[in-house]
Design an enzyme around this catalytic site. Structure first.
Site, PDB file in Angstrom:
ATOM      1  N   CYS A  46       2.902   3.102  -8.991  1.00 25.09           N
ATOM      2  CA  CYS A  46       3.073   1.844  -8.252  1.00 25.09           C
ATOM      3  C   CYS A  46       1.901   0.893  -8.509  1.00 25.09           C
ATOM      4  CB  CYS A  46       3.183   2.137  -6.751  1.00 25.09           C
ATOM      5  SG  CYS A  46       3.324   0.658  -5.737  1.00 25.09           S
ATOM      6  N   GLY A  77      -0.116   6.300  -6.974  1.00 24.44           N
ATOM      7  CA  GLY A  77      -1.042   5.332  -7.550  1.00 24.44           C
ATOM      8  C   GLY A  77      -0.910   5.191  -9.052  1.00 24.44           C
ATOM      9  N   THR A  94      -0.558   0.169  -5.546  1.00 22.86           N
ATOM     10  CA  THR A  94      -1.262   1.325  -4.993  1.00 22.86           C
ATOM     11  C   THR A  94      -2.359   1.706  -5.970  1.00 22.86           C
ATOM     12  OG1 THR A  94       0.781   2.102  -3.944  1.00 22.86           O
ATOM     13  CG2 THR A  94      -0.985   3.715  -4.215  1.00 22.86           C
ATOM     14  N   THR A 117       0.844  -1.191   0.000  1.00 20.00           N
ATOM     15  CA  THR A 117       0.000   0.000   0.000  1.00 20.00           C
ATOM     16  C   THR A 117       0.877   1.237   0.000  1.00 20.00           C
ATOM     17  OG1 THR A 117      -1.939   0.952   1.061  1.00 20.00           O
ATOM     18  CG2 THR A 117      -0.148   0.334   2.513  1.00 20.00           C
TER      19      THR A 117
END
Length: 174
Positions: A160, A157, A163, A2
């Site tokens: 990655c 986001g 994410t 995360t």
């Protein structure tokens, strides 16, 4: 994993996290809430690591906050001591980002408590991307802590694969 990011600016501190839960290369859930308020809504906390472990860690950390009347640093140090000495907790590979109106801290599974430079925290798989984005925004814009946290999490986001764009954001104004 995360991405969790925490930004402090102009009497505001924010912790934001994405919602992706992965098992290996598979997305299991996209809307997990890995950021929450603790101790009478005076402390923000975000979690990077295995989701199943989050409840235990948040519960234990909140107990430490209660024991120390909300004193974040003392509670964090006590939590880190427990983490180092408890056989079950030592097996967890996790990080906590915590903040109140006085400081921002990272609590690691190794039992470390770190107060980062510039009160900027970015942990998890997209942490480096979020930290880079947040640093650039802090140094070159007048955006609020909330705006910086949201934009840096969006950038992480986009880069990655662990994410996503679902965000949970908590803020304290003081």
């Amino acid at each position: 994993m995360t991405t969790i990011v925490s930004v402090r600016r102009n009497n505001q501190v924010v912790i934001a996290g994405d919602g992706q839960v992965s098992l290996g290369n598979t997305v299991m859930k996209g809307n997990a809430k890995k950021v929450r308020r603790l101790y009478h809504n005076k402390v923000l906390a975000g979690f990077a690591g295995g989701t199943a472990d989050a409840f235990t860690l948040f519960e234990r950390f909140e107990a430490k906050l209660e024991m120390h009347q909300g004193h974040l640093m003392k509670a964090a140090v006590e939590m880190a001591k427990d983490w180092r000495s408890d056989k079950m907790l030592r097996k967890l590979e996790a990080l906590l980002a915590v903040a109140d109106d006085t400081c921002s801290l990272i609590i690691t599974g190794n039992g470390d408590v770190v107060q980062p430079e510039n009160d900027l925290i970015a942990i998890g798989s997209g942490g480096n991307f979020a930290q880079s984005a947040a640093t650039a925004l802090l140094e070159n814009t007048e955006l609020t802590a909330l705006e910086i946290a949201e934009k840096s999490l969006t950038i992480a986001g986009d880069i990655c694969v662990f994410t996503n764009q679902f965000k949970t954001i908590e803020e304290l104004n003081y």
